[in-house]
Design an enzyme around this catalytic site. Structure first.
Site, mmCIF file in Angstrom:
data_model
loop_
_atom_site.group_PDB
_atom_site.id
_atom_site.type_symbol
_atom_site.label_atom_id
_atom_site.label_comp_id
_atom_site.label_asym_id
_atom_site.label_seq_id
_atom_site.Cartn_x
_atom_site.Cartn_y
_atom_site.Cartn_z
ATOM 1 N N ASP A 156 0.781 -1.253 0.000
ATOM 2 C CA ASP A 156 0.000 0.000 0.000
ATOM 3 C C ASP A 156 0.807 1.295 0.000
ATOM 4 O OD1 ASP A 156 -1.881 -1.959 0.276
ATOM 5 O OD2 ASP A 156 -2.800 -1.195 2.088
ATOM 6 N N LYS A 163 -6.792 -4.702 -3.129
ATOM 7 C CA LYS A 163 -7.462 -5.342 -1.992
ATOM 8 C C LYS A 163 -8.475 -4.390 -1.376
ATOM 9 C CE LYS A 163 -3.634 -4.203 1.151
ATOM 10 N NZ LYS A 163 -4.322 -3.464 2.220
ATOM 11 N N CYS A 212 -2.162 -2.332 7.781
ATOM 12 C CA CYS A 212 -2.148 -3.264 6.641
ATOM 13 C C CYS A 212 -0.936 -4.191 6.635
ATOM 14 C CB CYS A 212 -2.275 -2.490 5.338
ATOM 15 S SG CYS A 212 -3.918 -1.748 5.185
HETATM 16 N N1 TIU Z 1 -2.667 0.465 4.255
HETATM 17 C C1 TIU Z 1 -3.103 0.747 5.468
HETATM 18 O O1 TIU Z 1 -2.420 0.572 6.467
HETATM 19 N N2 TIU Z 1 -4.377 1.322 5.568
HETATM 20 C C2 TIU Z 1 -4.770 2.145 6.564
HETATM 21 O O2 TIU Z 1 -5.896 2.603 6.607
HETATM 22 N N3 TIU Z 1 -3.829 2.443 7.513
HETATM 23 C C3 TIU Z 1 -3.936 3.296 8.557
HETATM 24 O O3 TIU Z 1 -3.014 3.338 9.369
HETATM 25 N N4 TIU Z 1 -4.989 4.072 8.655
#
Ligand code: TIU
Length: 222
Positions: free
Chosen positions: A24, A129, A162
């Site tokens: 991500d 995802k 994530c």
């Molecule tokens: N990719 C991921 O970690 N999504 C989130 O929403 N992370 C947060 O820390 N908010």
């Protein structure tokens, strides 16, 4: 094979059955104006993982490791967005709402793109995802198994959300995970420390923790 100096003990790296997963690294989390900022976070804290992750990417590509990128996001019609996820946070700019990077956390929008520094190379799979974990409602598991992958080197954001969810999912599916601590980042320094401690505690209950230089050293020897 080569031993990576890691915690709780050395990680036996087997490049032929190892994949690099970059979680991500999207504008929505790393750049101002995206979903991360809408959640109230200082997104600059995530930038520190970019340069080290770039070095891991270069090394993995040079050794022909499978590199898999993931992106969190939803369909434009929001049909894969659970109501609970949409409502939680009482956000002014929630998932699917317009913002400076386009509609927040939606596939195809500017904020959903992986940052230029870590852009996927042609042929590298990108797994979209809808959840926090990269295995939930995706084909990641088949993609890895079809290539004989047994180990994951993990970089990306955020460490306690994530990254941790993916490592936990991977652990239950039988993969060994090595998380590189300077290649993952959190909006909360205290969560960064705690999340990494939880992974390596109890004899490596979810996996191993090492860092960029230790990983590169072992990869060069393998
Ligand atoms: N990719 C991921 O970690 N999504 C989130 O929403 N992370 C947060 O820390 N908010």
């Amino acid at each position: 094979m080569a031993s990576v100096d890691a915690q709780p003990y050395e990680f036996e790296l087997a490049p032929r059955t190892c994949a690099l997963t970059v979680i991500d690294m999207q504008r929505d989390f790393v750049d101002p104006g995206g979903f991360g900022e809408a959640l109230g976070n200082d997104v600059s804290l995530l930038r520190r993982a970019v340069a080290p992750t770039r070095k891991v990417l270069d090394a993995a590509r040079a050794r022909d490791l499978l590199v898999v990128h993931t992106r969190e996001g939803h369909r434009a019609d929001l049909s894969d967005l659970p109501r609970a996820k949409k409502l939680r946070g009482r956000l002014k700019t929630g998932i699917g709402d317009p913002g400076p990077l386009g509609r927040s956390l939606l596939r195809g929008e500017r904020g959903h793109h992986i940052i230029d520094e870590l852009k996927p190379a042609p042929g590298e799979p990108v797994v979209d995802k809808p959840g926090k974990g990269a295995f939930h409602a995706t084909d990641l598991d088949s993609l890895l198994r079809n290539r004989g992958v047994e180990q994951l080197v993990v970089c990306g954001v955020t460490t306690e959300v994530c990254v941790s969810t993916t490592v936990r999912e991977a652990n239950d599916r039988g993969y060994d995970c090595l998380v590189l601590e300077d290649c993952v980042a959190s909006y909360f320094p205290e969560f960064q420390v705690a999340a990494l401690a939880m992974i390596r505690a109890q004899g490596g209950i979810f996996g191993w923790v090492s860092d960029l230089s230790r990983f590169l050293r072992a990869l060069a020897k393998s």
